[in-house]
Design an enzyme around this catalytic site. Structure first.
Site, PDB file in Angstrom:
ATOM      1  N   CYS A  44       0.868  -1.167   0.000  1.00 47.60           N
ATOM      2  CA  CYS A  44       0.000   0.000   0.000  1.00 47.60           C
ATOM      3  C   CYS A  44       0.908   1.221   0.000  1.00 47.60           C
ATOM      4  O   CYS A  44       2.124   1.082  -0.151  1.00 47.60           O
ATOM      5  CB  CYS A  44      -0.999  -0.015   1.161  1.00 47.60           C
ATOM      6  SG  CYS A  44      -0.296   0.148   2.802  1.00 47.60           S
ATOM      7  N   CYS A 118      -2.244   1.654  -4.002  1.00 47.17           N
ATOM      8  CA  CYS A 118      -1.016   2.381  -4.352  1.00 47.17           C
ATOM      9  C   CYS A 118      -0.969   2.731  -5.835  1.00 47.17           C
ATOM     10  O   CYS A 118      -0.035   3.398  -6.274  1.00 47.17           O
ATOM     11  CB  CYS A 118       0.240   1.652  -3.895  1.00 47.17           C
ATOM     12  SG  CYS A 118       0.399  -0.054  -4.394  1.00 47.17           S
ATOM     13  N   CYS A 122       2.727   1.353  -7.378  1.00 46.59           N
ATOM     14  CA  CYS A 122       3.072  -0.060  -7.210  1.00 46.59           C
ATOM     15  C   CYS A 122       3.635  -0.582  -8.523  1.00 46.59           C
ATOM     16  O   CYS A 122       3.053  -0.371  -9.589  1.00 46.59           O
ATOM     17  CB  CYS A 122       1.844  -0.879  -6.824  1.00 46.59           C
ATOM     18  SG  CYS A 122       1.340  -0.648  -5.120  1.00 46.59           S
TER      19      CYS A 122
END
Length: 170
Positions: A44, A118, A122
């Site tokens: 996250c 995210c 990410c």
């Protein structure tokens, strides 16, 4: 201003480097162990709420049958105190955990990468199984909302664990 201690960019950079090194150490240990267990990484933004709760549940429920890591794209200084409190209600202590950044090395060792809010921060590595869980961020939420988030994470972790162990047996 002699005698005063003022954090500098150098201090922040060193802290980020130390956090990254600790994650690399975890991945190196996992790789050296030659583990045949599935590896899950929860990601996250701050690695202070959702990913810490998910990792805590996976560690407890898997009882050593899964290697578990978590990380964030912009790690906070500490785990969200309400996340710590609601996990303690379930007998899981995440208070000693420390938000960490994800690293490519840790992700490369993963069988499953679970992302939670995210977005583009990410990374996407070819050949990895990705699962995106749309779960509210507990930051700034009242404890009742954080409990609901915790319960949703627990349901999802339980289902993921069942899937991982089913696939391992077959």
């Amino acid at each position: 201003m002699s005698g005063s201690t003022v954090p500098t960019n150098h201090d922040a950079s060193r802290d980020r480097a130390e956090r990254r090194a600790s994650v690399l150490d975890d991945a190196a240990v996992m790789n050296r162990s030659g583990s045949s267990r599935p590896t899950v990484v929860f990601l996250c933004v701050q690695n202070a709420g959702r990913s810490q709760m998910a990792a805590g549940f996976m560690r407890q429920l898997a009882r050593g049958r899964v290697d578990v890591f978590s990380g964030g794209s912009e790690p906070a200084d500490e785990v969200n105190p309400l996340a710590v409190a609601v996990m303690a209600e379930r007998g899981i202590d995440v208070g000693a955990e420390r938000p960490r950044p994800w690293t490519i090395e840790t992700l490369a060792a993963a069988d499953v990468i679970v992302t939670m809010g995210c977005g583009d921060a990410c990374p996407v590595l070819p050949g990895k199984r990705y699962i995106d869980w749309e779960i509210d961020d507990p930051a700034g939420q009242p404890i009742e909302k954080v409990r609901a988030i915790r319960d949703e994470i627990e349901r999802r972790v339980t289902a993921l664990l069942a899937d991982l162990l089913r696939n391992e047996v077959s």
